[in-house]
Write a protein that holds these residues in place. Sequence first.
Motif, short mmCIF file in Angstrom:
data_model
loop_
_atom_site.label_atom_id
_atom_site.label_comp_id
_atom_site.label_asym_id
_atom_site.label_seq_id
_atom_site.Cartn_x
_atom_site.Cartn_y
_atom_site.Cartn_z
N UNK A 261 0.87 -1.18 0.00
CA UNK A 261 0.00 0.00 0.00
C UNK A 261 0.91 1.23 0.00
N UNK A 262 0.87 1.99 -1.09
CA UNK A 262 1.73 3.18 -1.20
C UNK A 262 0.86 4.40 -1.43
N UNK A 263 1.11 5.46 -0.69
CA UNK A 263 0.27 6.65 -0.85
C UNK A 263 1.14 7.90 -0.98
N UNK A 264 0.52 8.94 -1.57
CA UNK A 264 1.19 10.24 -1.71
C UNK A 264 0.39 11.25 -0.91
N UNK A 265 1.04 11.89 0.07
CA UNK A 265 0.33 12.87 0.88
C UNK A 265 1.14 13.16 2.13
N UNK A 266 0.50 13.90 3.02
CA UNK A 266 1.22 14.27 4.24
C UNK A 266 1.17 13.14 5.27
N UNK A 267 2.29 12.97 5.97
CA UNK A 267 2.40 11.91 6.98
C UNK A 267 1.42 12.13 8.12
N UNK A 268 0.97 13.38 8.26
CA UNK A 268 0.11 13.72 9.39
C UNK A 268 -1.33 13.27 9.19
N UNK A 269 -1.68 12.88 7.97
CA UNK A 269 -3.05 12.43 7.71
C UNK A 269 -3.04 11.38 6.61
N UNK A 327 5.01 15.89 16.25
CA UNK A 327 3.90 15.55 17.16
C UNK A 327 2.68 15.10 16.35
N UNK A 328 2.35 15.88 15.30
CA UNK A 328 1.18 15.53 14.48
C UNK A 328 1.39 14.18 13.79
N UNK A 329 2.62 13.93 13.37
CA UNK A 329 2.90 12.64 12.72
C UNK A 329 2.76 11.49 13.73
N UNK A 330 3.30 11.68 14.94
CA UNK A 330 3.21 10.61 15.95
C UNK A 330 1.76 10.37 16.36
N UNK A 331 0.96 11.43 16.36
CA UNK A 331 -0.46 11.28 16.70
C UNK A 331 -1.12 10.37 15.66
N UNK A 332 -0.78 10.59 14.38
CA UNK A 332 -1.35 9.73 13.32
C UNK A 332 -0.80 8.31 13.43
N UNK A 333 0.48 8.19 13.79
CA UNK A 333 1.07 6.85 13.94
C UNK A 333 0.41 6.11 15.10
N UNK A 334 0.02 6.84 16.14
CA UNK A 334 -0.67 6.18 17.27
C UNK A 334 -1.98 5.55 16.78
N UNK A 335 -2.57 6.12 15.73
CA UNK A 335 -3.80 5.55 15.17
C UNK A 335 -3.50 4.30 14.35
N UNK A 336 -2.47 4.33 13.55
CA UNK A 336 -2.28 3.21 12.61
C UNK A 336 -1.50 2.03 13.21
N UNK A 337 -0.72 2.28 14.27
CA UNK A 337 0.09 1.19 14.85
C UNK A 337 -0.76 0.42 15.86
#
Length: 423
Positions: A261-269, A327-337
Motif C-alpha cells: 500500500x503506497x500513498x502520496x500525501x502528508x504523513x500527518x493524515x 507531534x502531528x505525525x506521531x499522533x497519526x502513527x498512534x492511530x495506525x500502529x
Amino acid sequence: MFEPDSALPEPISPEAPRPFVDLVQEFSQFGQSSTQVSEGEIPYLINEFWTAGQRQAHSIHEVSYRACFKPQLPEFFITRLTKAGDAVYDPFMGRGTTPVQAALLGRRPIGNDINPLSVLFTRPRLEPPAVTEVARRLDQIKWDEGEIDQPDLLAFYSTRTLRHIGALRKWLIERAPLTGTPDPVDDWIRMVAINRLSGHSPGFFSVYTLPPNQAVSAQSQRRINERRGQTPPDRDVKALILKKTASLLSDGPMASHPPSLLTTGTAQSTPAIASGSVQLVVTSPPFLDIVQYAEDNWLRSWFAGIDVTSVAIAHHRTEVGWQHMVRDTLTELARVVQPGGHVAFEVGEVRNGKVLLERLVWDAAEGLPFDRLFVMVNQQEFTKTANCWGVKNNAKGTNTNRIVVLQRNERGTPGVPAQRERR
Ligand SMILES: C[S@@+](CC[C@H](N)C(=O)[O-])C[C@H]1O[C@@H](n2cnc3c(N)ncnc32)[C@H](O)[C@@H]1O
C-alpha cells in the motif's frame, strides 16, 4: 542470492507488549557490547548496531535519493520486531528503503511520502519485471522520433540523447499515466530512467554534473560545462536502462510478500491506512537543516510529468515548528500502529550537533499512547563518544543515526476498557 532472515535472530512476535529490559538485551546482543547512558530522563543505548559493510544490502536498493538511510537500518528493526506477513510502514518513505526492505523480508510494505516521485521509485521495485521483458519493451520504443520541447536541457544532453529521452518520456506519459495502475514494465523503465537522468559518470544520460539526487539548474550546468570545457556526449539511453536494470536485479528476485500500500500525501493524515493495521514503523522525517526536495528533483519531476510547484512540502526552520510536525505525525502513527507495535524514528545530526533532534522527538511523544523505550545511537567506529552528546561536536566525518524507539500501548485503543489502560 539474497536469503531473507538467514543468520539473523528469530523474529519476535509483536503480539504481546515487551518489557523494556528484554528489548535492551536483544538489541545489545547485536554487535559489540552496548553502552547504556541516561541523559536526564532519556535512556540512550550506544553501539555499532549495524555497519554498512557487515551484511551487504540487496542490489535493488541502489537508487539515489537525497537523505536516504541505509537498508541495514530498517532491516535491523524488521527482523527483530516483526514476523513474515506483518505490515511495516514508513510515512516519509523517500526512495522507499523501508517498504522495499520489508518486501524483501516477506512483510507487507506500506509507504507514504508527500513527494509523488516516491511512489514512482518504490512501486516498481516491489514487483520487478524480468530483464528480458524490459529489453523487449525498450525495443518497441521509436527512439528516433523523439522531439526536443525543452531546449534548455541541451546543457545536460547531446541533441541525439535528448531526442531519445523525449521519445521515452512521451511513451511513458501516454502509456503509464501518473494516476491509475501502470503497466509494471513501463513503470520499471520510468523508475530506472529517472535514476539515470543526470549524474557524475558515463552511466548517466547526461554530461558530468552533480550526483543524480541534486539536479542543478540548466544555467548552473552551462557554467559547469564552461569551467570543465565539456560538451554533452551522445549516450545510449536504451543500453544504459538495460544495464542498470541488470545491476538492480543482480542479487536475485524480490521475495514474495503480501500486497503493498503506497500513498502520496502528508504523513500527518493518512486515511488510506487502516487504524491498528501496522506492526512496525521505521522512518526518518525531513530534518531541520533544509533539503530542498522540490528543487533537487526538478529534472526528475519534468521527466515524470509532475508539476513540481504543486508539491507542497512544508519546511520547518524552527525547532518549535519541526516539533509540531513530529507531534502531528506521531499522533497519526498512534492511530495506525496496533498495540504492542513499535515505531523506530530516526533523526540525524543537524547544526553540528547543537540541536539534538531525538530529544525533540522524545518530548513530542509525551502524552501520546506510546511507551518511550529508549534512544539508540548507532555509532560508527570512527565516531568519537563525545559526539553522541553534541559536545565538542564540530568534528567532520561524524556519522551517527539516532533512533527514538517507541512502543504503542493500549491507551486510546477502541475496545480496551479504561481500567486496562496503563497510564
Ligand atoms: C529524510 S527523507 C526520508 C528518506 C527515506 N528514509 C529513504 O531512505 O529514502 C524525508 C522525506 O520526507 C518527505 N516529506 C517531507 N515532508 C513531508 C510530509 N509532511 N509528509 C510526508 N512526507 C514528507 C520528503 O519528500 C522526503 O522524501
